[in-house]
Motif scaffolding. Structure first.
Motif, PDB file in Angstrom:
ATOM      1  N   ASP A 123      -0.012   5.806   1.231  1.00 45.73           N
ATOM      2  CA  ASP A 123       0.284   6.298   3.096  1.00 45.73           C
ATOM      3  C   ASP A 123       0.939   7.725   2.620  1.00 45.73           C
ATOM      4  O   ASP A 123       0.761   8.297   1.269  1.00 45.73           O
ATOM      5  N   SER A 124       1.832   7.950   3.169  1.00 43.84           N
ATOM      6  CA  SER A 124       2.675   9.354   3.041  1.00 43.84           C
ATOM      7  C   SER A 124       3.035   9.948   1.464  1.00 43.84           C
ATOM      8  O   SER A 124       3.747   8.273   1.741  1.00 43.84           O
ATOM      9  N   PRO A 125       3.349  11.097   1.532  1.00 42.26           N
ATOM     10  CA  PRO A 125       4.327  10.789   0.221  1.00 42.26           C
ATOM     11  C   PRO A 125       5.628  10.381   0.890  1.00 42.26           C
ATOM     12  O   PRO A 125       6.337   9.607  -0.651  1.00 42.26           O
ATOM     13  N   ALA A 126       5.845  10.238   1.834  1.00 44.02           N
ATOM     14  CA  ALA A 126       7.263  10.952   2.554  1.00 44.02           C
ATOM     15  C   ALA A 126       7.614   8.860   2.808  1.00 44.02           C
ATOM     16  O   ALA A 126       8.335   9.189   2.483  1.00 44.02           O
ATOM     17  N   ARG A 127       6.372   8.761   3.276  1.00 43.07           N
ATOM     18  CA  ARG A 127       6.306   6.767   3.324  1.00 43.07           C
ATOM     19  C   ARG A 127       6.778   6.578   2.238  1.00 43.07           C
ATOM     20  O   ARG A 127       8.096   4.943   1.613  1.00 43.07           O
ATOM     21  N   MET A 128       6.226   6.304   0.681  1.00 46.71           N
ATOM     22  CA  MET A 128       6.226   6.325  -0.404  1.00 46.71           C
ATOM     23  C   MET A 128       7.498   6.430  -0.445  1.00 46.71           C
ATOM     24  O   MET A 128       8.213   5.468  -1.682  1.00 46.71           O
TER      25      MET A 128
ATOM     26  N   PHE B   7       0.421  -1.231   0.070  1.00 45.04           N
ATOM     27  CA  PHE B   7      -0.454  -0.017   0.264  1.00 45.04           C
ATOM     28  C   PHE B   7       1.331   1.414  -0.543  1.00 45.04           C
ATOM     29  O   PHE B   7       0.406   2.441  -0.622  1.00 45.04           O
ATOM     30  N   ALA B   8       1.447   1.607   0.714  1.00 49.84           N
ATOM     31  CA  ALA B   8       3.426   2.677   0.853  1.00 49.84           C
ATOM     32  C   ALA B   8       3.232   2.763  -0.271  1.00 49.84           C
ATOM     33  O   ALA B   8       3.894   4.063  -1.310  1.00 49.84           O
ATOM     34  N   LEU B   9       3.780   1.561  -1.038  1.00 53.39           N
ATOM     35  CA  LEU B   9       4.702   1.544  -2.546  1.00 53.39           C
ATOM     36  C   LEU B   9       3.326   2.476  -3.642  1.00 53.39           C
ATOM     37  O   LEU B   9       3.954   2.888  -4.548  1.00 53.39           O
ATOM     38  N   LEU B  10       2.429   1.665  -3.123  1.00 56.97           N
ATOM     39  CA  LEU B  10       0.733   2.255  -3.933  1.00 56.97           C
ATOM     40  C   LEU B  10       0.707   4.076  -4.318  1.00 56.97           C
ATOM     41  O   LEU B  10      -0.258   4.106  -5.010  1.00 56.97           O
ATOM     42  N   GLY B  11       1.382   4.052  -3.010  1.00 59.16           N
ATOM     43  CA  GLY B  11       1.046   5.833  -2.799  1.00 59.16           C
ATOM     44  C   GLY B  11      -0.242   6.114  -1.349  1.00 59.16           C
ATOM     45  O   GLY B  11      -0.585   7.110  -1.466  1.00 59.16           O
TER      46      GLY B  11
ATOM     47  N   CYS C  74       9.579   3.474   0.997  1.00 58.01           N
ATOM     48  CA  CYS C  74       9.850   2.532   0.520  1.00 58.01           C
ATOM     49  C   CYS C  74      10.670   2.202  -1.205  1.00 58.01           C
ATOM     50  O   CYS C  74      10.888   1.157  -1.135  1.00 58.01           O
ATOM     51  N   LYS C  75       9.977   3.429  -1.953  1.00 54.90           N
ATOM     52  CA  LYS C  75      10.450   3.016  -2.992  1.00 54.90           C
ATOM     53  C   LYS C  75      11.979   3.465  -3.556  1.00 54.90           C
ATOM     54  O   LYS C  75      12.723   2.525  -4.644  1.00 54.90           O
TER      55      LYS C  75
END
Length: 654
Positions: free
Chosen positions: A221-226, A215-219, A229-230
């Motif tokens: 979550d917050s932009p910073a978390r994404m 879910f974080a990689l898909l955006g 993770c990326k």
């Protein structure tokens, strides 16, 4: 500097000064050697002293690696299997806290100035104490794998500090990096145990993600978390890891997205109950068709991220390399209850998926154990600290020998191991993670949201707001920001009229956003006009240049034609005169001489003179044809020379 902050300083040195972790820890060993006046350095003794003094237990292999730094810089001699201190040099490598103190004071002064300029009253706050408390709390949450989020008892400092860190990430990057290093300092010691010397290849390691990572990689979550993770995903792939998602985890993600689709477009959307997927669809104002298309292309989206689906064909009756599912489930459930988190049916299903993932890791390992993450063959990564913590405890209970890699570890621990000997990349990852957690801390707690929605329901029941206003204030995408701006994250600041302030704040945010967009539109328009003007000027210049080139070409062509014509005439007449002119003149002269002999008027003389006139005309025709032949021959020769010259010029240009 206090000994309790020694690990903090070690992280500061390794993260901010660009050295690797062995060089960062050597000054602490040098301190112990000098304090105890050691001549012969016993590796067991210095490891125990380091543990007692700085509360950082390190393995014997790590102690030897740190002492090897001293051998390299000649402050320690290795003589017949013994480490001997070079007293004339060892003192030079003791740590000096001046750099640390300057950085600490700078970030503290900056925070005080920020609070003053934003009317945040922190006069009664022990800033040094709260900064240390934040580090210890955050660092502990990483090491213990506890989820870091906005607690119900946040106060003004927590809000102001998280806000300040999110601001200086862009404006004062060195200070932010400094604090990021401090906040991640304690996780180093666990990374040391799990990595060895950190140089073993990660190639061939099978890494599996859980649903929060996806879910974080898909955006969602917050932009910073994404972003963090990326960043971690890219490094894994470049290091040779194969990143996968178990099929049952993929089905879990599909199910969550499918359920989120209904809530996101519903008039019953409730900010208190919305998960990240629901908020993502709702805040992006996606309709039913757009959400359906998004869900249908989920596997393609994962493929673009280089994440493949692992087909397990999970056999519930198989006992090959089987672990105790019931025990793992019970441990996770107990951990949630200990954290006072309710076990809903949705969470129960999520726990079952996590348990199955852990079981599958053990089955994939086929009974093999490892003491280094790089050698573990298969491992599950998670953003859920509870799952990582339980997995660690379960592995500890099942193994006769300590130090075995559990089936599941946190993304933070894996990232630290991955970049343990690459500080520049490590600080980049830590920066992204800290920023993501700061944004998370700037979201209202569950308790505050519940209180806010309850106040809205009371206001609607009493007629103070209508249904339209109620829906607007309950579901607007900036409610979280507005509520935090009004209460400063402090639950004690909330009262029955807070919703009115939140409404005004939403309006202010919307107006500010409108002004920013209008200003941005104006700037964009000016830039476009400037680009158009520049383009028009360029087009005009190009057109003028094109005309000039055409004119020059015409002039050049005319000059070449004149030159060609002159050469043709000159050479044509020369060849004509040589080949046909001289014979023609000679023959005409002869004819004229013969004509002069026949001056008497007689029938025969008339015939003779007529014949000579005919021959003269014939010679003239032959001369003209001969001249034409010479001119054609010269023209062909000149054209051949012209083509040859043009070809040679083209070759030279190439």
């Amino acid at each position: 500097m206090k000994d309790s902050l020694a690990k903090v300083y070690a992280a500061f040195r390794s993260g901010c000064l660009g050295n690797n972790i062995l060089e960062a820890y050597f000054p602490f060993f040098a301190n112990i050697i000098c304090e105890d006046a050691l001549e012969i350095i016993d590796e067991h003794y210095i490891g125990d002293r380091f543990n007692k003094k700085y509360e950082i237990p390190v393995p014997l292999t790590f102690v030897r690696q740190v002492l090897a730094v001293g051998i390299e810089n000649n402050s320690i001699n290795y003589d017949r299997g013994k480490y001997v201190a070079n007293k004339s040099l060892i003192g030079q490598y003791k740590f000096d806290s001046n750099d640390f103190d300057k950085k600490w004071e700078s970030i503290k002064v900056g925070f005080i100035e920020y609070c003053k300029s934003n009317d945040l009253d922190i006069r009664d706050v022990d800033i040094d104490g709260r900064m240390i408390k934040f580090i210890e709390k955050y660092d502990l949450s990483l090491v213990s794998n506890e989820s870091f989020g906005p607690p119900d008892n946040n106060d003004l400092f927590d809000y102001a500090w998280s806000k300040y860190l999110s601001v200086i990430e862009n404006t004062k990057r060195p200070e932010f990096d400094f604090f990021a290093s401090l906040s991640f300092s304690n996780i180093f010691k666990e990374a040391v145990f799990y990595s060895g010397d950190g140089r073993k290849s990660f190639s061939g390691l099978n890494v599996y993600f859980d649903s929060p990572m996806i879910f974080a990689l898909l955006g969602m979550d917050s932009p910073a978390r994404m972003s963090s993770c990326k960043f971690l995903l890219e490094k894994m792939i470049s290091s040779g890891c194969k990143v996968q998602l178990f099929d049952h985890s993929f089905q879990e993600v599909e199910g969550i997205l499918s359920r989120a689709a209904g809530w996101a477009v519903s008039s019953q959307y409730d900010i208190r109950k919305a998960n990240n997927a629901v908020r993502y669809f709702h805040d992006n104002e996606m309709n039913d068709n757009e959400i359906a298309e998004y869900c249908a292309t989920l596997e393609d989206k994962l493929s673009q991220l280089n994440i493949s689906i692992k087909t397990t064909n999970f056999d519930v009756y198989s006992d090959v390399f089987q672990e105790d599912e019931a025990q793992i489930y019970s441990m996770i459930e107990s951990k949630y209850k200990h954290q006072l988190q309710a076990i809903s049916e949705e969470r129960r299903q999520s726990i079952l998926v996590d348990v199955r993932s852990i079981i599958m890791i053990y089955r994939e390992r086929k009974g093999q154990t490892a003491t280094r993450i790089q050698s573990s063959r298969d491992i599950l990564l998670t953003l859920n600290g509870t799952i990582a913590n339980v997995s660690k405890d379960y592995e500890s209970n099942r193994s006769i020998n300590s130090g075995h890699i559990p089936a599941c570890v946190s993304a933070d621990l894996f990232g630290t191991v991955l970049w343990l000997f690459s500080p520049a990349s490590l600080i980049e990852y830590q920066r992204k993670q800290l920023l993501a957690d700061c944004y998370l801390a700037l979201r209202p707690s569950k308790k505050l949201l519940i209180k806010y929605i309850e106040s809205l329901e009371l206001a609607r029941a009493s007629g103070e707001i209508d249904d339209k206003q109620f829906l607007f204030m309950r579901s607007h995408s900036v409610v979280n920001d507005a509520l935090m701006n009004v209460t400063k994250g402090d639950y004690a600041r909330f009262n029955e009229r807070t919703y009115i302030e939140v409404y005004d704040e939403i309006q202010d945010i919307a107006e500010k956003k409108y002004k920013e967009e209008a200003e941005s539109h104006k700037e964009t328009k000016l830039k476009l006009e400037e680009i158009i003007n520049v383009k028009q000027e360029k087009d005009s210049t190009i057109l003028k240049l094109s005309e000039d080139i055409q004119n020059l070409k015409q002039i050049n062509d005319e000059r070449e034609k004149k030159d060609f014509s002159k050469k043709l005439k000159r050479r044509g007449w020369i060849f004509s005169a040589i080949l046909f002119g001289a014979p023609y003149i000679l023959l005409i002269g002869t004819i004229e001489a013969l004509k002069s002999k026949y001056t008497e008027f007689s029938f025969y003389n008339i015939i003779r003179i007529s014949g000579l006139v005919f021959i003269s005309i014939l010679l003239l025709v032959l001369f003209e044809r001969g001249k034409k032949f010479c001119f054609n021959l010269v023209e062909k020769q000149l054209l051949r020379q012209q083509r040859k010259s043009s070809s040679e010029a083209t070759i030279e240009q190439d």
